[in-house]
Design a protein around this motif. Structure first.
Motif, PDB file in Angstrom:
ATOM      1  N   GLY A   1       1.029  -1.274   0.000  1.00  0.00           N
ATOM      2  CA  GLY A   1       0.131  -0.038  -0.013  1.00  0.00           C
ATOM      3  C   GLY A   1       0.904   1.243   0.124  1.00  0.00           C
ATOM      4  O   GLY A   1       0.516   2.007  -0.679  1.00  0.00           O
ATOM      5  N   GLU A   2       1.952   1.295   0.726  1.00  0.00           N
ATOM      6  CA  GLU A   2       2.665   2.649   1.069  1.00  0.00           C
ATOM      7  C   GLU A   2       3.464   2.631  -0.276  1.00  0.00           C
ATOM      8  O   GLU A   2       3.590   3.898  -0.762  1.00  0.00           O
ATOM      9  CB  GLU A   2       3.621   2.286   1.961  1.00  0.00           C
ATOM     10  CG  GLU A   2       2.989   2.115   3.330  1.00  0.00           C
ATOM     11  CD  GLU A   2       2.888   0.754   3.921  1.00  0.00           C
ATOM     12  OE1 GLU A   2       2.202   0.226   3.023  1.00  0.00           O
ATOM     13  OE2 GLU A   2       3.194   0.277   5.034  1.00  0.00           O
ATOM     14  N   THR A   3       4.201   1.746  -0.785  1.00  0.00           N
ATOM     15  CA  THR A   3       4.738   1.722  -2.059  1.00  0.00           C
ATOM     16  C   THR A   3       3.879   2.437  -3.190  1.00  0.00           C
ATOM     17  O   THR A   3       4.298   3.073  -4.004  1.00  0.00           O
ATOM     18  CB  THR A   3       5.449   0.493  -2.308  1.00  0.00           C
ATOM     19  OG1 THR A   3       6.244  -0.002  -1.423  1.00  0.00           O
ATOM     20  CG2 THR A   3       6.224   0.523  -3.996  1.00  0.00           C
ATOM     21  N   ASN A   4       2.626   1.629  -3.222  1.00  0.00           N
ATOM     22  CA  ASN A   4       1.665   2.055  -4.464  1.00  0.00           C
ATOM     23  C   ASN A   4       1.371   3.550  -4.278  1.00  0.00           C
ATOM     24  O   ASN A   4       1.347   4.319  -5.423  1.00  0.00           O
ATOM     25  CB  ASN A   4       0.494   1.120  -4.230  1.00  0.00           C
ATOM     26  CG  ASN A   4      -0.247   1.176  -5.278  1.00  0.00           C
ATOM     27  OD1 ASN A   4       0.011   1.194  -6.561  1.00  0.00           O
ATOM     28  ND2 ASN A   4      -1.592   1.460  -5.359  1.00  0.00           N
ATOM     29  N   GLU A   5       1.415   3.918  -2.947  1.00  0.00           N
ATOM     30  CA  GLU A   5       0.921   5.436  -2.910  1.00  0.00           C
ATOM     31  C   GLU A   5       1.976   6.324  -3.283  1.00  0.00           C
ATOM     32  O   GLU A   5       1.865   7.330  -3.918  1.00  0.00           O
ATOM     33  CB  GLU A   5       0.514   5.904  -1.459  1.00  0.00           C
ATOM     34  CG  GLU A   5      -1.002   5.332  -1.050  1.00  0.00           C
ATOM     35  CD  GLU A   5      -1.195   5.772   0.296  1.00  0.00           C
ATOM     36  OE1 GLU A   5      -0.680   6.806   0.706  1.00  0.00           O
ATOM     37  OE2 GLU A   5      -1.909   5.227   0.881  1.00  0.00           O
ATOM     38  N   ARG A   6       3.209   5.829  -3.171  1.00  0.00           N
ATOM     39  CA  ARG A   6       4.327   6.535  -3.421  1.00  0.00           C
ATOM     40  C   ARG A   6       4.510   6.626  -5.019  1.00  0.00           C
ATOM     41  O   ARG A   6       4.881   7.429  -5.789  1.00  0.00           O
ATOM     42  CB  ARG A   6       5.585   5.973  -2.865  1.00  0.00           C
ATOM     43  CG  ARG A   6       6.981   6.524  -3.066  1.00  0.00           C
ATOM     44  CD  ARG A   6       7.098   7.836  -2.750  1.00  0.00           C
ATOM     45  NE  ARG A   6       8.566   8.508  -3.208  1.00  0.00           N
ATOM     46  CZ  ARG A   6       8.730   9.544  -3.525  1.00  0.00           C
ATOM     47  NH1 ARG A   6       7.745  10.585  -3.274  1.00  0.00           N
ATOM     48  NH2 ARG A   6       9.985  10.071  -3.937  1.00  0.00           N
TER      49      ARG A   6
ATOM     50  N   GLU B   1       2.017   6.424  -7.082  1.00  0.00           N
ATOM     51  CA  GLU B   1       1.211   7.323  -7.582  1.00  0.00           C
ATOM     52  C   GLU B   1       1.639   8.406  -7.646  1.00  0.00           C
ATOM     53  O   GLU B   1       1.240   9.456  -8.480  1.00  0.00           O
ATOM     54  CB  GLU B   1      -0.243   7.113  -6.979  1.00  0.00           C
ATOM     55  CG  GLU B   1      -0.702   5.858  -7.517  1.00  0.00           C
ATOM     56  CD  GLU B   1      -2.198   5.365  -6.553  1.00  0.00           C
ATOM     57  OE1 GLU B   1      -2.972   4.274  -6.931  1.00  0.00           O
ATOM     58  OE2 GLU B   1      -2.649   6.471  -6.029  1.00  0.00           O
ATOM     59  N   ASP B   2       2.088   9.018  -6.405  1.00  0.00           N
ATOM     60  CA  ASP B   2       2.722  10.413  -6.429  1.00  0.00           C
ATOM     61  C   ASP B   2       3.828  10.687  -7.546  1.00  0.00           C
ATOM     62  O   ASP B   2       3.841  11.644  -8.115  1.00  0.00           O
ATOM     63  CB  ASP B   2       3.204  10.537  -5.011  1.00  0.00           C
ATOM     64  CG  ASP B   2       2.134  10.899  -3.922  1.00  0.00           C
ATOM     65  OD1 ASP B   2       0.930  10.936  -4.334  1.00  0.00           O
ATOM     66  OD2 ASP B   2       2.500  10.783  -2.832  1.00  0.00           O
TER      67      ASP B   2
ATOM     68  N   THR C   1      -4.343  -2.105 -14.120  1.00  0.00           N
ATOM     69  CA  THR C   1      -3.758  -0.929 -14.071  1.00  0.00           C
ATOM     70  C   THR C   1      -3.482  -0.127 -15.495  1.00  0.00           C
ATOM     71  O   THR C   1      -3.011  -1.028 -16.260  1.00  0.00           O
ATOM     72  CB  THR C   1      -2.640  -0.628 -13.309  1.00  0.00           C
ATOM     73  OG1 THR C   1      -2.961  -1.293 -11.804  1.00  0.00           O
ATOM     74  CG2 THR C   1      -2.193   1.158 -13.101  1.00  0.00           C
TER      75      THR C   1
END
Lengths: 126, 126
Positions: free
Chosen positions: A36-41, A43-44, A67
């Motif tokens: 989750g954290e990596t995916n958010e990063r 996306e940013d 995706t």
């Protein structure tokens, strides 16, 4: 949360060709620690790429995830492809998060969009 | 139903380029009367197209749905595009089933697949 505070879901629009799509279809493993954290990063990060046009994502509960990333040209896509953090995330994905995946990078030759005409309504309630 | 009777979910493979992808991203309306039957019929029809390679589908519960169709060449895609029943289904989709959608037809230039190495296991139980 009441419905009217949520933006309606709309697919990324059909741009004027040519542009690029990167279609990533994946089945994930059971252990998704850190995903989750990596995916958010990611996306940013991708939003900072000049020529990045947007992303669509859908996942069947417990199953296939798709995706689709949209890019203006091959240069934009290459900048994302060779981004060092993205590379590291891909390696970790192979080691931990993905059971299987396919990536299809393609140049759009034709596109078409449709949006239903809206019927005027009163103010939202609830 | 026990787990071992269900085929594992696997994305359509990364074929050797060039080939075509048709990426269809859609948000559906609330009234989906007739959609299921038509969708099944379309899935049957497309399988008969020479050069059809497969299809991936994912939908967020209540939200965006992504369908990706894979075709060997432009001729296969054109045969599907101009199929009369498919045309009729598209018209009905605009009239009834879709709030909005985008279609991106693209020629694949690069592809890559990954499948996790399997750890040998005993026979399935349950």
């Amino acid at each position: 949360m009441s419905d009217h505070s949520v933006a309606p879901v709309v697919p990324v629009e059909a741009y004027e060709p040519p542009y690029y799509v990167a279609v990533f279809t994946a089945v994930r493993t059971q252990d998704q620690s850190g995903y989750g954290e990596t995916n958010e990063r990611m996306e940013d990060l991708v939003k900072d790429i000049p020529g990045y046009l947007g992303m669509d994502y859908a996942q069947n509960p417990g199953g296939l995830a798709i995706t689709v990333g949209y890019f203006r040209d091959a240069e934009a896509l290459a900048e994302w492809r060779y981004n060092a953090e993205h590379r590291a995330a891909q390696k970790r994905g192979q080691a931990e998060w993905y059971e299987s995946y396919s990536l299809h990078v393609a140049k759009v030759e034709r596109s078409h969009g449709f949006v239903r005409a809206r019927v005027p309504q009163g103010p939202a309630t609830g």
